[in-house]
Design a protein around this motif. Structure first.
Motif, PDB file in Angstrom:
ATOM      1  N   GLU A  99     -18.166  56.296 -43.115  1.00  0.00           N
ATOM      2  CA  GLU A  99     -18.707  56.859 -42.992  1.00  0.00           C
ATOM      3  C   GLU A  99     -18.783  57.839 -41.354  1.00  0.00           C
ATOM      4  OE1 GLU A  99     -19.952  58.785 -45.816  1.00  0.00           O
ATOM      5  OE2 GLU A  99     -20.826  56.626 -46.199  1.00  0.00           O
ATOM      6  N   THR A 100     -18.172  58.910 -41.663  1.00  0.00           N
ATOM      7  CA  THR A 100     -17.303  59.635 -39.667  1.00  0.00           C
ATOM      8  C   THR A 100     -18.578  60.256 -39.650  1.00  0.00           C
ATOM      9  OG1 THR A 100     -16.648  61.311 -41.566  1.00  0.00           O
ATOM     10  CG2 THR A 100     -15.303  60.111 -41.101  1.00  0.00           C
ATOM     11  N   ASP A 101     -20.202  59.594 -39.580  1.00  0.00           N
ATOM     12  CA  ASP A 101     -21.367  60.227 -38.962  1.00  0.00           C
ATOM     13  C   ASP A 101     -20.760  60.001 -37.329  1.00  0.00           C
ATOM     14  OD1 ASP A 101     -23.899  61.259 -39.089  1.00  0.00           O
ATOM     15  OD2 ASP A 101     -24.148  59.017 -36.816  1.00  0.00           O
ATOM     16  N   ALA A 102     -21.366  61.889 -36.722  1.00  0.00           N
ATOM     17  CA  ALA A 102     -20.980  61.801 -35.441  1.00  0.00           C
ATOM     18  C   ALA A 102     -21.391  60.986 -34.332  1.00  0.00           C
ATOM     19  CB  ALA A 102     -21.323  63.634 -35.164  1.00  0.00           C
ATOM     20  N   ALA A 103     -22.458  60.845 -34.643  1.00  0.00           N
ATOM     21  CA  ALA A 103     -22.720  59.665 -33.537  1.00  0.00           C
ATOM     22  C   ALA A 103     -22.443  58.847 -33.420  1.00  0.00           C
ATOM     23  CB  ALA A 103     -24.831  59.187 -33.885  1.00  0.00           C
ATOM     24  N   VAL A 104     -22.363  58.224 -34.896  1.00  0.00           N
ATOM     25  CA  VAL A 104     -21.742  56.426 -35.326  1.00  0.00           C
ATOM     26  C   VAL A 104     -20.407  57.139 -34.377  1.00  0.00           C
ATOM     27  CG1 VAL A 104     -20.544  54.733 -36.825  1.00  0.00           C
ATOM     28  CG2 VAL A 104     -22.496  56.015 -36.737  1.00  0.00           C
ATOM     29  N   MET A 105     -19.732  57.906 -34.680  1.00  0.00           N
ATOM     30  CA  MET A 105     -17.970  58.092 -34.131  1.00  0.00           C
ATOM     31  C   MET A 105     -17.494  57.493 -32.466  1.00  0.00           C
ATOM     32  SD  MET A 105     -15.747  58.027 -36.300  1.00  0.00           S
ATOM     33  CE  MET A 105     -14.368  58.928 -35.520  1.00  0.00           C
ATOM     34  N   ARG A 106     -19.352  58.614 -31.998  1.00  0.00           N
ATOM     35  CA  ARG A 106     -18.996  58.712 -30.242  1.00  0.00           C
ATOM     36  C   ARG A 106     -19.473  57.740 -29.654  1.00  0.00           C
ATOM     37  NH1 ARG A 106     -22.270  64.813 -30.828  1.00  0.00           N
ATOM     38  NH2 ARG A 106     -19.887  65.659 -31.336  1.00  0.00           N
ATOM     39  N   SER A 107     -20.910  57.085 -30.662  1.00  0.00           N
ATOM     40  CA  SER A 107     -21.327  55.840 -29.862  1.00  0.00           C
ATOM     41  C   SER A 107     -20.169  53.710 -30.132  1.00  0.00           C
ATOM     42  CB  SER A 107     -21.840  54.771 -31.076  1.00  0.00           C
ATOM     43  OG  SER A 107     -22.539  53.819 -30.301  1.00  0.00           O
ATOM     44  N   ALA A 108     -19.033  54.062 -31.568  1.00  0.00           N
ATOM     45  CA  ALA A 108     -17.794  53.137 -31.337  1.00  0.00           C
ATOM     46  C   ALA A 108     -16.888  53.826 -30.330  1.00  0.00           C
ATOM     47  CB  ALA A 108     -17.107  53.450 -32.709  1.00  0.00           C
ATOM     48  N   ALA A 109     -16.497  55.398 -30.230  1.00  0.00           N
ATOM     49  CA  ALA A 109     -15.456  56.066 -28.822  1.00  0.00           C
ATOM     50  C   ALA A 109     -16.092  55.083 -27.472  1.00  0.00           C
ATOM     51  CB  ALA A 109     -15.655  56.836 -28.710  1.00  0.00           C
ATOM     52  N   GLU A 110     -17.259  55.335 -27.193  1.00  0.00           N
ATOM     53  CA  GLU A 110     -17.927  55.006 -26.122  1.00  0.00           C
ATOM     54  C   GLU A 110     -18.256  53.800 -25.694  1.00  0.00           C
ATOM     55  OE1 GLU A 110     -22.096  56.509 -25.957  1.00  0.00           O
ATOM     56  OE2 GLU A 110     -21.036  58.748 -25.714  1.00  0.00           O
ATOM     57  N   LEU A 111     -18.196  52.655 -26.724  1.00  0.00           N
ATOM     58  CA  LEU A 111     -18.075  51.015 -26.474  1.00  0.00           C
ATOM     59  C   LEU A 111     -16.849  50.801 -26.627  1.00  0.00           C
ATOM     60  CD1 LEU A 111     -19.581  48.431 -26.877  1.00  0.00           C
ATOM     61  CD2 LEU A 111     -19.020  48.845 -29.918  1.00  0.00           C
ATOM     62  N   LEU A 112     -15.743  51.443 -26.773  1.00  0.00           N
ATOM     63  CA  LEU A 112     -14.347  51.060 -26.559  1.00  0.00           C
ATOM     64  C   LEU A 112     -14.129  50.830 -25.608  1.00  0.00           C
ATOM     65  CD1 LEU A 112     -12.851  52.305 -30.188  1.00  0.00           C
ATOM     66  CD2 LEU A 112     -13.191  49.416 -29.348  1.00  0.00           C
ATOM     67  N   VAL A 113     -14.926  52.983 -24.572  1.00  0.00           N
ATOM     68  CA  VAL A 113     -14.289  52.749 -23.146  1.00  0.00           C
ATOM     69  C   VAL A 113     -14.983  51.613 -22.061  1.00  0.00           C
ATOM     70  CG1 VAL A 113     -15.097  53.953 -21.144  1.00  0.00           C
ATOM     71  CG2 VAL A 113     -14.121  55.451 -23.765  1.00  0.00           C
ATOM     72  N   ARG A 114     -15.583  51.007 -22.860  1.00  0.00           N
ATOM     73  CA  ARG A 114     -16.746  50.084 -22.042  1.00  0.00           C
ATOM     74  C   ARG A 114     -16.131  48.271 -22.018  1.00  0.00           C
ATOM     75  NH1 ARG A 114     -21.558  52.679 -23.558  1.00  0.00           N
ATOM     76  NH2 ARG A 114     -21.763  51.575 -25.389  1.00  0.00           N
ATOM     77  N   GLN A 115     -15.383  49.104 -23.163  1.00  0.00           N
ATOM     78  CA  GLN A 115     -14.503  47.413 -23.193  1.00  0.00           C
ATOM     79  C   GLN A 115     -12.967  47.459 -22.242  1.00  0.00           C
ATOM     80  OE1 GLN A 115     -15.343  44.493 -25.170  1.00  0.00           O
ATOM     81  NE2 GLN A 115     -16.934  45.111 -24.520  1.00  0.00           N
ATOM     82  N   ASN A 116     -12.936  48.178 -21.751  1.00  0.00           N
ATOM     83  CA  ASN A 116     -11.806  48.620 -20.740  1.00  0.00           C
ATOM     84  C   ASN A 116     -10.715  48.988 -20.711  1.00  0.00           C
ATOM     85  OD1 ASN A 116     -13.551  48.220 -18.644  1.00  0.00           O
ATOM     86  ND2 ASN A 116     -13.093  46.336 -18.246  1.00  0.00           N
ATOM     87  N   VAL A 117     -10.666  50.148 -22.413  1.00  0.00           N
ATOM     88  CA  VAL A 117      -9.681  50.249 -23.468  1.00  0.00           C
ATOM     89  C   VAL A 117      -8.434  50.969 -22.274  1.00  0.00           C
ATOM     90  CG1 VAL A 117     -10.389  49.497 -25.322  1.00  0.00           C
ATOM     91  CG2 VAL A 117     -10.524  51.899 -24.347  1.00  0.00           C
ATOM     92  N   GLU A 118      -7.477  51.046 -22.455  1.00  0.00           N
ATOM     93  CA  GLU A 118      -6.730  52.584 -22.112  1.00  0.00           C
ATOM     94  C   GLU A 118      -6.377  53.634 -22.642  1.00  0.00           C
ATOM     95  OE1 GLU A 118      -3.124  50.691 -19.188  1.00  0.00           O
ATOM     96  OE2 GLU A 118      -3.601  48.944 -19.736  1.00  0.00           O
ATOM     97  N   ALA A 119      -6.650  53.466 -23.866  1.00  0.00           N
ATOM     98  CA  ALA A 119      -6.320  54.974 -24.357  1.00  0.00           C
ATOM     99  C   ALA A 119      -7.002  53.922 -26.281  1.00  0.00           C
ATOM    100  CB  ALA A 119      -5.019  55.032 -24.647  1.00  0.00           C
ATOM    101  N   ILE A 120      -7.512  55.207 -26.652  1.00  0.00           N
ATOM    102  CA  ILE A 120      -7.844  55.198 -27.996  1.00  0.00           C
ATOM    103  C   ILE A 120      -7.030  56.247 -29.014  1.00  0.00           C
ATOM    104  CG2 ILE A 120     -10.334  55.633 -29.257  1.00  0.00           C
ATOM    105  CD1 ILE A 120     -11.593  55.570 -26.866  1.00  0.00           C
TER     106      ILE A 120
END
Length: 346
Positions: free
Chosen positions: A108-129
């Motif tokens: 599903e492309t729920d907005a809150a879930v999508m943003r949470s996933a992106a923020e989690l990746l940022v907290r994993q110190n990714v250089e880009a998404i």
């Protein structure tokens, strides 16, 4: 930028970079008051910040020094052939460039879930998404979000605040229609994908434009859900259309379903009805008859996404590659319309 700003969109570091004509790393250097930035370049960046009323986040200030050789990948929607293949080849390209990839997949492309996933990746110190977006809602969810890292979208539709790579679905659809017209077909129907699918919308647009260019009517398209079962259901409807001599189907799975329904109705492919699919899945060459289709190079698309990542991370103003156009693969499911079917067409 003005149209989107008028709607209240918050500017990002990438908007500033685009307006100033520099990379996001250069903007971050200016924000951190670091050396090695030419005075004229610094002035352009500062003017862009002022013009866009940009307020930098702590993540944006830290962007210039973050090097972890780790990337984030978000894949949305069902595990269909195209997105899955693109993700596979992106991972291979990342490995070749000595990057690791953290993947978040969601149906599903729920907005809150999508943003949470992106923020989690940022907290994993990714250089880009990298976002492989099948549905428009996936772009909507992350549009205008200040992540502090570049976002590269694999998507058929453009969003001003995102870098993008894509295959030209519109041009591919036109190839399919032009092929059918060249064979003599004049009543060409379309079975499209879901209304929220960006690729499907571009294929409808290409089908309609090609018909209009040839002076042919574009009847209301049918809309399926990408599955063979959906193609079968709509194929039974198409079998009752006495004027139709050809169908352009928005993906190969649905095309296989359409062919099965036509066979059940006593119609021959291609003698009575020609069929063109889209994607060139591995099975397409082995159905009976082998399916004419539009081949998408998902290997190239995945590697283009990685090239886009390397472009924005490497301070390369070219940013992302140009889109590629799919290829028409002609097989035995298309031929000139039979005289009996042509006679039924007014």
């Amino acid at each position: 930028m003005s149209d989107r700003d008028d709607k209240g969109r918050v500017a990002t570091i990438f908007d500033v970079a685009r307006l100033a004509g520099v990379s996001h790393q250069t903007v971050s250097r200016v924000l951190n008051d670091l050396p090695n930035v030419r005075p004229a370049t610094r002035a352009r960046v500062e003017q862009a910040i002022k013009q866009l009323r940009y307020v930098p986040s702590p993540a944006a200030r830290a962007l210039v020094t973050r090097r972890t050789r780790t990337l984030g990948l978000i894949v949305t929607g069902a595990p269909d052939y195209g997105p899955s293949s693109t993700a596979l080849h992106f991972n291979e390209a990342a490995r070749d460039a000595r990057y690791s990839v953290i993947t978040a997949s969601m149906l599903e492309t729920d907005a809150a879930v999508m943003r949470s996933a992106a923020e989690l990746l940022v907290r994993q110190n990714v250089e880009a998404i990298v976002l492989i977006a099948a549905q428009r809602a996936a772009l909507d969810a992350l549009d205008g979000i200040e992540l502090g890292v570049p976002l590269i979208a694999v998507a058929s539709e453009d969003r001003g605040g995102m870098h993008r790579v894509w295959l030209d679905q519109y041009a591919g659809a036109r190839l399919a229609v032009d092929h059918l017209v060249s064979l003599g077909h004049r009543e060409i129907r379309h079975l499209g994908g879901p209304p929220n699918a960006m690729d499907a919308a571009e294929r409808v647009r290409g089908w309609s434009a090609a018909l209009a260019e040839h002076g042919l009517p574009a009847r209301e398209p049918l809309l399926g859900d990408w599955t063979p079962g959906s193609g079968y259901v709509h194929g039974r409807v198409l079998a009752r259309d006495a004027e139709m001599t050809a169908v352009f189907v928005s993906n190969d799975q649905m095309a296989i379903g359409v062919m099965h329904a036509l066979a059940e109705a006593g119609l021959s492919v291609p003698d009575d009805v020609s069929i063109v699919g889209f994607d060139d899945i591995p099975e397409a060459a082995y159905v009976a008859p082998p399916l004419t289709t539009v081949r998408q190079d998902f290997d190239a698309l995945g590697r283009a996404a990685m090239a886009g990542v390397l472009g924005v991370l490497g301070d390369d103003e070219r940013l992302v590659p140009e889109p590629s156009v799919p290829d028409l693969i002609v097989r035995a499911s298309t031929s000139a319309p039979s005289r009996d079917r042509v006679a039924l067409t007014p």
